[in-house]
Write a protein that holds these residues in place. Structure first.
Motif, PDB file in Angstrom:
ATOM      1  N   LEU A 154      73.311 -55.926   4.865  1.00 40.33           N
ATOM      2  CA  LEU A 154      71.917 -56.028   4.423  1.00 40.33           C
ATOM      3  C   LEU A 154      71.323 -54.623   4.322  1.00 40.33           C
ATOM      4  CD1 LEU A 154      69.941 -58.449   3.889  1.00 40.33           C
ATOM      5  CD2 LEU A 154      68.985 -57.963   6.147  1.00 40.33           C
ATOM      6  N   PRO A 155      70.820 -54.216   3.155  1.00 43.31           N
ATOM      7  CA  PRO A 155      70.254 -52.874   3.033  1.00 43.31           C
ATOM      8  C   PRO A 155      68.943 -52.762   3.810  1.00 43.31           C
ATOM      9  CG  PRO A 155      69.821 -54.120   1.041  1.00 43.31           C
ATOM     10  CD  PRO A 155      70.733 -54.972   1.885  1.00 43.31           C
ATOM     11  N   SER A 156      68.676 -51.594   4.331  1.00 40.88           N
ATOM     12  CA  SER A 156      67.382 -51.358   4.974  1.00 40.88           C
ATOM     13  C   SER A 156      66.436 -50.719   3.963  1.00 40.88           C
ATOM     14  CB  SER A 156      67.551 -50.476   6.215  1.00 40.88           C
ATOM     15  OG  SER A 156      68.260 -49.288   5.900  1.00 40.88           O
ATOM     16  N   GLY A 157      65.203 -50.489   4.376  1.00 37.37           N
ATOM     17  CA  GLY A 157      64.172 -49.996   3.482  1.00 37.37           C
ATOM     18  C   GLY A 157      62.905 -50.808   3.677  1.00 37.37           C
ATOM     19  N   HIS A 158      61.987 -50.744   2.722  1.00 34.72           N
ATOM     20  CA  HIS A 158      60.731 -51.467   2.895  1.00 34.72           C
ATOM     21  C   HIS A 158      60.102 -51.845   1.561  1.00 34.72           C
ATOM     22  CE1 HIS A 158      59.584 -47.144   2.719  1.00 34.72           C
ATOM     23  NE2 HIS A 158      58.538 -47.583   2.037  1.00 34.72           N
ATOM     24  N   LEU A 159      59.084 -52.676   1.638  1.00 35.37           N
ATOM     25  CA  LEU A 159      58.329 -53.087   0.460  1.00 35.37           C
ATOM     26  C   LEU A 159      57.396 -51.966   0.021  1.00 35.37           C
ATOM     27  CD1 LEU A 159      59.251 -55.893   1.621  1.00 35.37           C
ATOM     28  CD2 LEU A 159      57.127 -56.806   0.699  1.00 35.37           C
ATOM     29  N   PRO A 160      57.155 -51.830  -1.276  1.00 29.80           N
ATOM     30  CA  PRO A 160      56.179 -50.840  -1.741  1.00 29.80           C
ATOM     31  C   PRO A 160      54.811 -51.066  -1.092  1.00 29.80           C
ATOM     32  CG  PRO A 160      57.401 -51.759  -3.594  1.00 29.80           C
ATOM     33  CD  PRO A 160      57.770 -52.578  -2.396  1.00 29.80           C
ATOM     34  N   ASP A 161      54.217 -49.967  -0.639  1.00 24.46           N
ATOM     35  CA  ASP A 161      52.873 -49.957  -0.048  1.00 24.46           C
ATOM     36  C   ASP A 161      52.770 -50.719   1.268  1.00 24.46           C
ATOM     37  OD1 ASP A 161      51.610 -48.352  -2.000  1.00 24.46           O
ATOM     38  OD2 ASP A 161      51.424 -50.064  -3.346  1.00 24.46           O
ATOM     39  N   SER A 162      53.901 -51.040   1.880  1.00 24.29           N
ATOM     40  CA  SER A 162      53.842 -51.679   3.204  1.00 24.29           C
ATOM     41  C   SER A 162      53.579 -50.625   4.270  1.00 24.29           C
ATOM     42  CB  SER A 162      55.129 -52.438   3.501  1.00 24.29           C
ATOM     43  OG  SER A 162      56.238 -51.559   3.581  1.00 24.29           O
ATOM     44  N   ILE A 163      53.115 -51.085   5.426  1.00 23.71           N
ATOM     45  CA  ILE A 163      52.768 -50.208   6.549  1.00 23.71           C
ATOM     46  C   ILE A 163      53.745 -50.462   7.684  1.00 23.71           C
ATOM     47  CG2 ILE A 163      50.985 -49.608   8.236  1.00 23.71           C
ATOM     48  CD1 ILE A 163      48.905 -50.716   6.245  1.00 23.71           C
ATOM     49  N   SER A 164      54.359 -49.418   8.187  1.00 30.85           N
ATOM     50  CA  SER A 164      55.279 -49.550   9.318  1.00 30.85           C
ATOM     51  C   SER A 164      54.504 -49.565  10.628  1.00 30.85           C
ATOM     52  CB  SER A 164      56.273 -48.387   9.331  1.00 30.85           C
ATOM     53  OG  SER A 164      57.077 -48.430  10.504  1.00 30.85           O
ATOM     54  N   ILE A 165      54.608 -50.690  11.355  1.00 33.77           N
ATOM     55  CA  ILE A 165      54.038 -50.793  12.707  1.00 33.77           C
ATOM     56  C   ILE A 165      55.103 -51.444  13.586  1.00 33.77           C
ATOM     57  CG2 ILE A 165      52.114 -51.564  14.154  1.00 33.77           C
ATOM     58  CD1 ILE A 165      50.432 -51.885  11.661  1.00 33.77           C
ATOM     59  N   PRO A 166      56.063 -50.670  14.106  1.00 38.70           N
ATOM     60  CA  PRO A 166      57.094 -51.259  14.959  1.00 38.70           C
ATOM     61  C   PRO A 166      56.463 -52.075  16.085  1.00 38.70           C
ATOM     62  CG  PRO A 166      57.643 -48.991  14.420  1.00 38.70           C
ATOM     63  CD  PRO A 166      56.243 -49.228  13.921  1.00 38.70           C
ATOM     64  N   PHE A 167      56.988 -53.276  16.321  1.00 38.23           N
ATOM     65  CA  PHE A 167      56.320 -54.204  17.236  1.00 38.23           C
ATOM     66  C   PHE A 167      56.147 -53.625  18.637  1.00 38.23           C
ATOM     67  CE2 PHE A 167      60.645 -55.104  18.476  1.00 38.23           C
ATOM     68  CZ  PHE A 167      60.562 -55.475  19.805  1.00 38.23           C
ATOM     69  N   ASN A 168      57.072 -52.753  19.076  1.00 38.44           N
ATOM     70  CA  ASN A 168      56.941 -52.230  20.442  1.00 38.44           C
ATOM     71  C   ASN A 168      55.742 -51.297  20.596  1.00 38.44           C
ATOM     72  OD1 ASN A 168      57.950 -50.030  19.049  1.00 38.44           O
ATOM     73  ND2 ASN A 168      59.867 -49.896  20.208  1.00 38.44           N
ATOM     74  N   GLU A 169      55.146 -50.857  19.486  1.00 39.47           N
ATOM     75  CA  GLU A 169      53.970 -49.993  19.580  1.00 39.47           C
ATOM     76  C   GLU A 169      52.724 -50.754  20.023  1.00 39.47           C
ATOM     77  OE1 GLU A 169      53.234 -47.423  16.284  1.00 39.47           O
ATOM     78  OE2 GLU A 169      55.320 -46.734  16.162  1.00 39.47           O
ATOM     79  N   VAL A 170      52.731 -52.074  19.919  1.00 37.65           N
ATOM     80  CA  VAL A 170      51.568 -52.850  20.365  1.00 37.65           C
ATOM     81  C   VAL A 170      51.725 -53.275  21.825  1.00 37.65           C
ATOM     82  CG1 VAL A 170      51.199 -53.691  18.020  1.00 37.65           C
ATOM     83  CG2 VAL A 170      52.400 -55.151  19.658  1.00 37.65           C
ATOM     84  N   LEU A 171      52.845 -52.882  22.463  1.00 37.29           N
ATOM     85  CA  LEU A 171      53.116 -53.233  23.853  1.00 37.29           C
ATOM     86  C   LEU A 171      53.097 -51.981  24.725  1.00 37.29           C
ATOM     87  CD1 LEU A 171      56.189 -55.593  23.247  1.00 37.29           C
ATOM     88  CD2 LEU A 171      53.769 -56.243  23.359  1.00 37.29           C
TER      89      LEU A 171
END
Length: 306
Positions: free
Chosen positions: A208-225
């Motif tokens: 499965l290739p990695s990457g992201h959707l155009p204009d998406s925002i990266s907020i890794p879930f561990n940052e809210v913990l």
């Protein structure tokens, strides 16, 4: 896309508040263990439940209670499949449910969200199991066989149905993404690790290739913990984090991750932050990156920083 329907935001309980609920509740309180691990971790939540659990807990298997006809993991089940799973666990709509997972706040938010989607009346989440243990609350360590763990008294559970407009499909999201001006009217937040979002690290699922959707925002879930306890950060810290990341609370929010599990960590955190309003709840892209990376055009898979 239609605006999502109005639903209530469920409560997050400290271990002390959970114990108080057990005493004060006028209805039965059932803990639900939703422990799940990424496939490359080599651990099994169901097997661990047989060794250790909160007294009276039942195991809700998010690997089993899903749309089995889908090629993508963890897709929401039909109402019929959900009802059967709840009935098999002996749960009624009068029960108060408290979800948790052994990692802290990893897969429990996915079950919390699922219960909200299927409109269970009274649901909470323990914040969180490692802290519950650390603070010395009771743990049942009697080793159970699969037969002993089975629920002898089944119920007849009948959900009024799923709140479908809180669930984003591939077609929904593609409609948003393909038009640059339209997609800027949404917040698309991604809970995967930053290195997978940039495409520098591989996905845990081979091929499965990695990457992201155009204009998406990266907020890794561990940052809210919180780093040490894995508790959700305070409301003010969460609000500061989301705003600093560029989340606009006046725009609809779509959360995603690898398979739709940790996206629900962000959905829960947004509820606690106060940025998620009852009349504008966060939507979750159920298929998440696993579906998107397999179905979308290469031009809609972005690598690198934006």
């Amino acid at each position: 896309m239609r605006p999502p329907s109005r639903v209530s935001i469920s409560s997050i309980l400290t271990p002390a508040a959970f114990k108080s609920l057990l005493v004060s509740s006028q209805t039965p309180v059932i803990p639900l263990d939703a422990t799940w691990y990424l496939p490359n971790v080599g651990r099994n939540g169901k097997e661990e439940f047989l060794l250790e659990r909160i007294p009276g807990a039942r195991f809700f298997d998010i690997d089993e209670v899903k749309d089995a006809s889908s090629p993508y993991p963890h897709m929401l089940p039909s109402t019929e499949v959900f009802n059967k799973a709840m009935s098999d666990l002996g749960i009624t709509r009068k029960d108060t449910l408290v979800v948790y997972d052994k990692q802290g706040n990893f897969s429990a938010p996915r079950l919390l969200w699922t219960l909200k989607i299927f409109q269970h009346p009274s649901i909470f989440m323990l914040d969180n199991y490692p802290l519950y243990k650390q603070e010395g609350y009771e743990i049942d360590t009697k080793r159970l066989s699969a037969v002993e763990a089975a629920i002898p008294a089944q119920s007849t559970y009948e959900s009024p149905g799923a709140i479908e407009d809180r669930v984003v499909t591939y077609s929904d999201l593609r409609q948003v993404i393909i038009e640059p001006l339209f997609r800027k009217k949404f917040n698309i937040i991604d809970a995967r690790p930053y290195s997978r979002w940039t495409g520098d690290a591989p996905e845990p699922r081979p091929g499965l290739p990695s990457g992201h959707l155009p204009d998406s925002i990266s907020i890794p879930f561990n940052e809210v913990l919180e780093e040490g306890t894995k508790e959700f950060k305070s409301s003010s810290k969460l609000q500061e984090l989301f705003l600093a990341k560029g989340v606009d609370p006046d725009k609809p929010i779509i959360a995603m991750c690898g398979t739709g599990v940790t996206a629900c960590v962000l959905e829960t955190a947004l509820g606690k932050s106060g940025l998620q309003r009852e009349d504008k709840p966060v939507m979750v892209y159920d298929g998440s990156w696993t579906e998107w990376a397999q179905r979308s055009d290469d031009k809609l898979i972005v690598k690198g920083r934006q």
